[in-house]
Design a protein around this motif. Structure first.
Motif: not given
Lengths: 532, 195
Positions: A30, A114-115, A167, A170, A349-351, A383, A385-386, A457-458, A460, B41, B44, B46
């Motif tokens: 990303x 952002x990622x 920006x 995306x 937060x992302x999970x 992923x 890392x979450x 995964x992260x 997509x 990220x 997921x 969020x």
């Protein structure tokens, strides 16, 4: 011609297809992933047999693209900003070898992270390697500049770096296509020593690269990607790089500003254009997404008669991406903010997804590690890392692709027992295998958990090179067979899995635990597609 | 005309489908469109948002300037409040009332509704209930699109047309369900804005 509504990334992809590429090489990251995915889905790309399979990592991608260029064909290689660190050896040297077929290196930076783990600015890599850099401001320019970059690359016989930021990568807008160019025929380079960087050859080529620099700067002034937009209000001259131009124009339109503007989309920035703007205005305000590269170029270290403002002077924030608000404030405009965000709004937060295999792996690992206490799990990028976040609090590092294995090894060398690495399947084949070999050579006590969800995964759910190969790779690298253990990370196997991990933690040598269960996102997508 | 919209929700709730329908309708009306999305990220589970800008003049910035957004259209009530610093004084906040609870400290929902009602131009729509009546909870995002229709500055028939195109390959049944969702959402918003 067709008008398409495309993401910046997709516009780049379409520009490369229409520009006559024969291959795209990339590892997902990303915000660059959608470029390659677009080419993988494209009907024209399929008809033209454009190579679009994923590469193991950015270095292999860069080298394969250089190989395609060697053979006379146009190639695109794409990556996120930190991917260029992985590919840097090949990239920097490709400026010395030069190219045969047009070669475009597309790098997507991620200011504001952002990622990502940093917000490094790839324009410095362009300067470092001394190749031309193009930086589109909008989706149409993403298309146009990529399309034209191949010709520019062939003109100089050098790779061209195209830089975008999140920006633009995306964001969608209308894009008008140009004529579809024919692909090139296979043709080896005329100079048979061009790609042999023995010192004697490399010195000659490097001098050639240095000699080209004035031409590159002259072209950056004449080709039209950089332009000076006249303005009546000379109290200030604006230098707007890439997408920063949009933010300036947004603010200028709304508040009726009319400053002269140097729109920068092509580096090296021509001195003559900078001089013209500096001499005709009272001060310069530099707007650039990323590091203050142009600002630093202008200010240097010694005081000059010119007043230059930007990120270094605090007129714009030193870090983070730009937006219309910070740009307006740098122009002295009082921005009317909306309402305050109510206190009641909680963070989301992302999970990890419900049912994700990483969850069961972490639950077992946490329990197995309980006797030893915290602080001994090195992890990686993905992923999983979450797992750093509650309720798991399971990992203690995330640095760069593959660093889990090697950091665990170094910590083990320093006496930390047990030392654990948690790495994903795709990250393992990206950069984890060589580190595991280091550990095998020395029989270093480390426990490597490959959390294998059979996908990248992260980003997509792209295809992973590791799928169904992990066992043989580990065997091949020399890990003892009885210490390569496959487990199924499911709640019902929790006690059994915990015991297996606990046993391996106690082993004074290299163990690999492969925790395999398909990503639930890709699994449900696969089931849906099977229904159709 | 110019309509700046922030679409809000949680990763996976379908805000990009809303953006796709509005975007296509805008292009068919020869309007300029820019739409910034969140990938990677944050997807997921969020908070996710998309800046959608439609105008009869060229659009410069991919991001909406703070304090000047015409509408926050949200598929989740708490998420609608996350972006109120972007909303202009006269802007509309239109949100699904059904919370999506995937965090332990999800606040008292009545407090959230209270904050939403504090915004003069706001609509709370029980999109999940409406969607279930129409046929499937999956179309609650299109119910919300319908609820926003009177404030978009785009012909309703253009929205219907782009739903036909976008959902066309999924078959006539799915198209009809989405069109019903769109219409029922619009009616629900009208009932509420009168009361």
């Amino acid at each position: 011609m067709d008008k398409l509504v495309l993401l910046g990334d997709e516009a780049i992809a379409q520009g490369a297809i229409d520009g006559g590429i024969s291959g795209v090489y990339a590892y997902p990251g990303t915000p660059s992933t959608e470029i390659t995915e677009y080419i993988q889905r494209s009907k024209i790309a399929a008809q033209r047999k454009i190579h679009s399979e994923w590469s193991a990592n950015e270095k292999t991608a860069m080298e394969a693209a250089l190989g395609m260029s060697y053979a006379g064909k146009r190639a695109l290689v794409c990556m996120k900003h930190v991917g260029l660190n992985v590919a840097a050896d090949a990239f920097i040297n490709s400026a010395i070898t030069g190219i045969n077929g047009g070669l475009v290196v597309l790098v997507a930076d991620d200011p504001s992270m952002h990622s990502s783990q940093n917000e490094q600015d790839s324009r410095f890599y362009g300067k470092f390697s001394m190749v031309p850099v193009l930086e589109p401001a909008n989706q149409q320019e993403c298309y146009d500049l990529t399309y034209k970059a191949f010709g520019l690359s062939e003109k100089y016989k050098l790779p061209v770096l195209v830089r975008v930021t999140t920006r633009l990568a995306h964001s969608r807008a209308g894009v008008i296509r140009r004529q579809l160019l024919p692909q090139k025929e296979t043709m080896i380079p005329e100079d048979h020593t061009q790609f042999i960087l023995l010192p004697a050859f490399a010195r000659k080529r490097y001098r050639g690269l240095l000699d080209q620099q004035p031409d590159m700067e002259a072209d950056a002034a004449s080709l039209g990607f950089n332009m000076i937009q006249q303005g009546k209000d000379r109290s200030r001259g604006i230098i707007a790089c890439g997408i920063a131009y949009n933010y300036y124009m947004e603010v200028a339109t709304r508040y009726q500003l009319d400053h002269p503007v140097l729109k920068v989309s092509h580096y090296p920035v021509p001195t003559a254009m900078l001089q013209e703007l500096a001499d005709s205005t009272e001060e310069l305000l530099v707007m650039e997404e990323g590091y203050p590269m142009v600002e630093e170029l202008l200010t240097g270290v010694l005081k000059t008669k010119y007043r230059v403002r930007g990120r270094l002077t605090g007129d714009l924030p030193r870090d983070g991406e730009l937006n219309p608000g910070v740009v307006a404030r740098s122009l002295g405009i009082q921005v009317q903010e909306g309402r305050d965000i109510p206190q009641v709004v909680a963070n989301r937060p992302p999970a990890l997804c419900k049912g994700c295999s990483h969850i069961d792996m972490y639950n077992a690992l946490n329990e197995a590690l309980q006797p030893y206490g915290p602080g001994r799990v090195f992890s990686d990028i993905g992923c999983y890392t979450l797992g750093a976040l509650p309720p798991y609090n399971a990992i203690n590092s995330c640095v760069d692709m593959g660093a889990s294995v090697t950091m665990a090894k170094g910590a083990s060398d320093a006496g930390l027992r047990p030392a654990v690495a948690v790495i994903g399947d795709s990250t393992f084949t990206h950069s984890g295998m060589t580190g595991l070999l280091d550990a095998v050579i020395e029989q270093t006590p480390v426990t490597v958990i490959i959390s294998d969800n059979s996908t990248t995964g992260m980003t997509g759910g792209q295809k992973s090179h590791a799928t169904n190969r992990l066992l043989n790779i580990c065997k091949g690298l020399g890990v003892e067979e009885k210490h390569i253990i496959e487990i199924n990370p499911l709640k019902k196997h929790h006690d059994e899995n915990t015991q297996i991990i606990a046993d391996e933690l106690a082993y004074e040598g290299v163990s690999v635990i492969i925790a395999s269960r398909e990503c639930i996102q890709t699994a449900s997508r696969r089931k849906k597609e099977a229904k159709k | 005309m110019k309509t700046d919209i922030i679409l809000a929700g949680v990763g996976g709730q379908g805000i990009l489908s809303i953006a796709a329908v509005i975007g296509m309708a805008a292009i068919d009306n020869d309007l300029y469109v820019k739409q910034a999305e969140v990938h990677g990220m944050s997807q997921r589970g969020g908070a996710v948002q998309s800046h959608l800008r439609i105008s009869d003049q060229p659009v410069h910035s991919d991001l909406i300037p703070a304090g000047s957004c015409d509408m926050i259209l949200s598929v989740e009530p708490m998420e609608s409040l996350r972006y109120v610093s972007f909303l202009s004084e006269k802007g509309w906040l239109i949100t699904n009332s059904k919370p999506f609870v995937n965090i332990n400290d999800y606040p008292d929902v009545e407090k959230i509704y209270g904050e939403i009602r504090n915004i003069p131009n706001s609509l709370l729509i029980d999109a999940d209930a409406i969607a279930a009546e129409v046929g499937s909870r999956k179309v609650s995002n299109i119910v919300m699109l319908g609820a926003s229709a009177d404030y978009l500055g785009i012909d309703f028939s253009s929205l219907e047309q782009s739903i036909r195109v976008i959902f066309g390959r999924k078959g006539e049944e799915i198209v009809q369900m989405n069109i019903n969702a769109l219409n029922t959402g619009k009616k629900a918003a009208r009932v509420q804005s009168v009361s």
